[in-house]
Enzyme design. Structure first.
Site, PDB file in Angstrom:
ATOM      1  N   GLY A   1       7.011  -0.096   8.867  1.00  0.00           N
ATOM      2  CA  GLY A   1       5.782  -0.513   8.215  1.00  0.00           C
ATOM      3  C   GLY A   1       6.034  -0.904   6.779  1.00  0.00           C
ATOM      4  O   GLY A   1       7.182  -1.007   6.331  1.00  0.00           O
TER       5      GLY A   1
ATOM      6  N   ARG B   1       0.722   7.979   6.721  1.00  0.00           N
ATOM      7  CA  ARG B   1       0.187   9.054   5.905  1.00  0.00           C
ATOM      8  C   ARG B   1      -0.989   9.712   6.625  1.00  0.00           C
ATOM      9  O   ARG B   1      -1.601   9.094   7.499  1.00  0.00           O
ATOM     10  CB  ARG B   1      -0.262   8.530   4.531  1.00  0.00           C
ATOM     11  CG  ARG B   1       0.867   7.891   3.738  1.00  0.00           C
ATOM     12  CD  ARG B   1       0.411   7.470   2.355  1.00  0.00           C
ATOM     13  NE  ARG B   1       0.012   8.598   1.517  1.00  0.00           N
ATOM     14  CZ  ARG B   1       0.856   9.331   0.817  1.00  0.00           C
ATOM     15  NH1 ARG B   1       2.163   9.079   0.854  1.00  0.00           N
ATOM     16  NH2 ARG B   1       0.417  10.320   0.069  1.00  0.00           N
TER      17      ARG B   1
ATOM     18  N   HIS C   1      -1.077 -27.420 -12.663  1.00  0.00           N
ATOM     19  CA  HIS C   1       0.166 -27.909 -12.059  1.00  0.00           C
ATOM     20  C   HIS C   1       1.293 -27.789 -13.085  1.00  0.00           C
ATOM     21  O   HIS C   1       1.112 -28.129 -14.253  1.00  0.00           O
ATOM     22  CB  HIS C   1       0.006 -29.371 -11.648  1.00  0.00           C
ATOM     23  CG  HIS C   1       1.262 -29.988 -11.124  1.00  0.00           C
ATOM     24  ND1 HIS C   1       1.741 -29.760  -9.849  1.00  0.00           N
ATOM     25  CD2 HIS C   1       2.159 -30.827 -11.719  1.00  0.00           C
ATOM     26  CE1 HIS C   1       2.861 -30.426  -9.684  1.00  0.00           C
ATOM     27  NE2 HIS C   1       3.139 -31.089 -10.804  1.00  0.00           N
TER      28      HIS C   1
ATOM     29  N   GLY D   1      -3.091  10.793  -8.899  1.00  0.00           N
ATOM     30  CA  GLY D   1      -2.871  10.965  -7.468  1.00  0.00           C
ATOM     31  C   GLY D   1      -1.563  10.357  -6.982  1.00  0.00           C
ATOM     32  O   GLY D   1      -0.643  10.065  -7.753  1.00  0.00           O
ATOM     33  N   THR D   2      -1.491  10.151  -5.666  1.00  0.00           N
ATOM     34  CA  THR D   2      -0.295   9.578  -5.045  1.00  0.00           C
ATOM     35  C   THR D   2       0.041   8.221  -5.624  1.00  0.00           C
ATOM     36  O   THR D   2       1.198   7.924  -5.948  1.00  0.00           O
ATOM     37  CB  THR D   2      -0.494   9.469  -3.523  1.00  0.00           C
ATOM     38  OG1 THR D   2      -0.591  10.780  -2.962  1.00  0.00           O
ATOM     39  CG2 THR D   2       0.664   8.724  -2.875  1.00  0.00           C
ATOM     40  N   CYS D   3      -0.963   7.364  -5.776  1.00  0.00           N
ATOM     41  CA  CYS D   3      -0.723   5.985  -6.197  1.00  0.00           C
ATOM     42  C   CYS D   3       0.056   5.921  -7.505  1.00  0.00           C
ATOM     43  O   CYS D   3       1.081   5.245  -7.604  1.00  0.00           O
ATOM     44  CB  CYS D   3      -2.048   5.247  -6.341  1.00  0.00           C
ATOM     45  SG  CYS D   3      -1.861   3.541  -6.899  1.00  0.00           S
TER      46      CYS D   3
ATOM     47  N   ASP E   1      -8.461   7.949   0.578  1.00  0.00           N
ATOM     48  CA  ASP E   1      -7.640   8.132   1.771  1.00  0.00           C
ATOM     49  C   ASP E   1      -8.178   9.195   2.715  1.00  0.00           C
ATOM     50  O   ASP E   1      -7.961   9.124   3.927  1.00  0.00           O
ATOM     51  CB  ASP E   1      -6.209   8.504   1.373  1.00  0.00           C
ATOM     52  CG  ASP E   1      -5.435   7.330   0.812  1.00  0.00           C
ATOM     53  OD1 ASP E   1      -6.021   6.243   0.654  1.00  0.00           O
ATOM     54  OD2 ASP E   1      -4.236   7.502   0.515  1.00  0.00           O
TER      55      ASP E   1
END
Length: 481
Positions: free
Chosen positions: A184, A272, A460, A41-43, A311
């Site tokens: 955005g 979108r 750390h 897909g788009t991703c 989406d």
């Protein structure tokens, strides 16, 4: 016309679709998945993955450029150059490998994959146009996972040098002058990358500030970095269209003045919209929320046996939400008792510095009012609370690891319920902070409290220590600030 039958038909193999088909196959559900282009897909193909590849390349180039002059690290290099076509080829290689990986996973799970364009005939059957002709697929259950497409401005249709996020990720040369319409996350991520690669970037935003979905405290480090990179940001400005010569963008400024800016490319990144217009949804009796398909907490639409994920169902339009919806829907189709009960969906903005948000913001938590506040509760002496909320914030300027990697701008902020210290939200901004999104989300999903975070031994020196220190700050016993 060839006919096929299955228990589950998934339309679209983006994150939601392929996750659904793979999970269904694992559970023994006879599954067919239809995709008209490439898996992911788009991703995978024109969104998340290729944009992060570009951002990484731009960051590396920026580092190299910085070392051509005097710097505190004492590193000296000759002036670097970039062959963007080679960068794009590298990016395309990553996409191709992941495409192939999805295909292999679908096959391993037993899901049948068909490349073609699907269009509903009715709520139980779909006609798929393939290179070999049309196929009619009958299914007991159908999942709509058709995703989304870039939103177009009527006055700036995608054509020629006016491009969307899809085309900008395929450029083989860095544009000398890039105008980004939209402040955005998509526009700023790509605009920042292009500026680091040497483009002269101007951002045109109609709102009064960039990234309006985030609070000012989170966006200030990003705004400061845009200035440092030489990016011009025009707020309260509106893109009106191209000049008669098609080489300048007409803009109405905040004071009402109309100006024209020359450009090589205009990137329109104003959001979108759901991809629902080319799959025959008019043949179904689906309830809609505006442009999006309405679903319940089981991703069930208003039609029995028809589900929707990703989406196409609305905000938040995030790949990881789609994946979770897809997996859940597959389990429901397989007969398992499932419902959407997620506590949070993390959001990451890959600007410079990055922004991560999980759960409620301070304002959102306070807005719940009596849902948070317990009458008669007396907070610990000195504990900051407002509207039943206590907040702890720790700056990366006091974090040793951030200082040694020159990523000491930004902070981690924790929002907790004052009565019992249950964490309601976490926000952070800083270099590489996206990698802490997992632990932030896990904290909320498991109902973590401030004491859980503060009492955990963290390695750390790491940036993660800022998370612990923010919790200690909320409890009023931070030891490093």
């Amino acid at each position: 016309m060839k006919e096929m039958n299955c228990k589950l038909l998934v339309i679209g193999s983006g994150p939601g679709g392929y996750a659904c088909a793979i999970r269904a196959g694992q559970l023994g559900v006879d599954t067919i998945i239809v995709e008209d282009k490439a898996h992911g897909g788009t991703c995978l193909n024109v969104g998340c993955i290729p944009s992060k590849a570009l951002i990484h390349a731009a960051e590396e180039f920026s580092h190299a450029t910085r070392f051509t002059g005097d710097n505190v690290l004492g590193i000296s290099v000759q002036k670097p150059t970039i062959d963007l076509s080679k960068t794009v080829a590298w990016k395309d290689g990553i996409v191709a490998r992941l495409n192939g990986g999805i295909g292999a996973l679908l096959k391993h799970a037993g899901a049948r994959a068909i490349i073609g364009h699907a269009r509903f005939r009715d709520g139980k059957s779909v006609i798929v146009k393939t290179d070999l002709g049309e196929q009619l697929i009958h299914a007991d259950k159908i999942v709509i996972a058709t995703g989304s497409v870039p939103l177009e401005i009527p006055s700036l249709p995608f054509s020629g040098d006016v491009i969307s996020s899809t085309e900008v990720l395929a450029l083989t040369r860095v544009p000398k002058r890039l105008i980004v319409v939209g402040g955005g996350y998509i526009g700023l991520e790509i605009g920042t990358a292009m500026a680091k690669l040497g483009a002269e970037v101007t951002v045109v935003e109609c709102a009064s500030r960039i990234l309006p979905q985030y609070d000012n405290e989170l966006t200030k480090p990003v705004a400061d970095r845009l200035i440092a990179l030489g990016i011009t940001v025009l707020l309260n400005a509106k893109a009106e269209g191209l000049s008669d010569g098609k080489d300048k963008l007409r803009i109405t400024l905040e004071n009402g003045e109309i100006t024209e800016l020359p450009f090589d490319k205009v990137l329109v990144a104003v959001g979108r919209k759901a991809r629902t217009g080319d799959c025959g949804l008019e043949e179904l009796a689906l309830k809609m929320n505006g442009q999006f398909i309405q679903i319940d907490d089981r991703c069930q639409t208003s039609m029995h046996g028809v589900y929707a994920v990703g989406d196409v169902t609305g905000e938040p339009m995030l790949a990881h939400r789609a994946i979770a919806q897809g997996e859940m829907t597959a389990e429901i189709v397989a007969g398992e008792p499932r419902a959407w009960d997620k506590q949070c969906i993390p959001a990451v903005c890959f600007t410079d510095p990055e922004i991560v948000t999980v759960g409620l913001s301070p304002e959102g938590a306070r807005a719940l009012g009596d849902d948070i506040v317990t009458q008669g509760f007396t907070p610990a002496e000195g504990m900051a609370q407002s509207g039943g909320v206590t907040i702890g914030k720790f700056p990366f300027a006091a974090n040793g690891r951030a200082m040694t990697t020159q990523n000491d701008s930004g902070f981690v902020r924790i929002v907790a319920r004052a009565k019992d210290h249950v964490v309601l939200g976490i926000q952070a901004t800083g270099g590489g902070i996206s990698e802490l999104a997992a632990v932030f989300a896990l904290t909320l999903e498991m109902g973590g409290r401030l004491e859980d975070i503060a009492g955990t031994i963290l390695a750390h020196p790491t940036q993660g220590e800022a998370f612990q220190q923010a919790a200690q700050k909320a409890l009023r016993h931070a030891t490093h600030i």
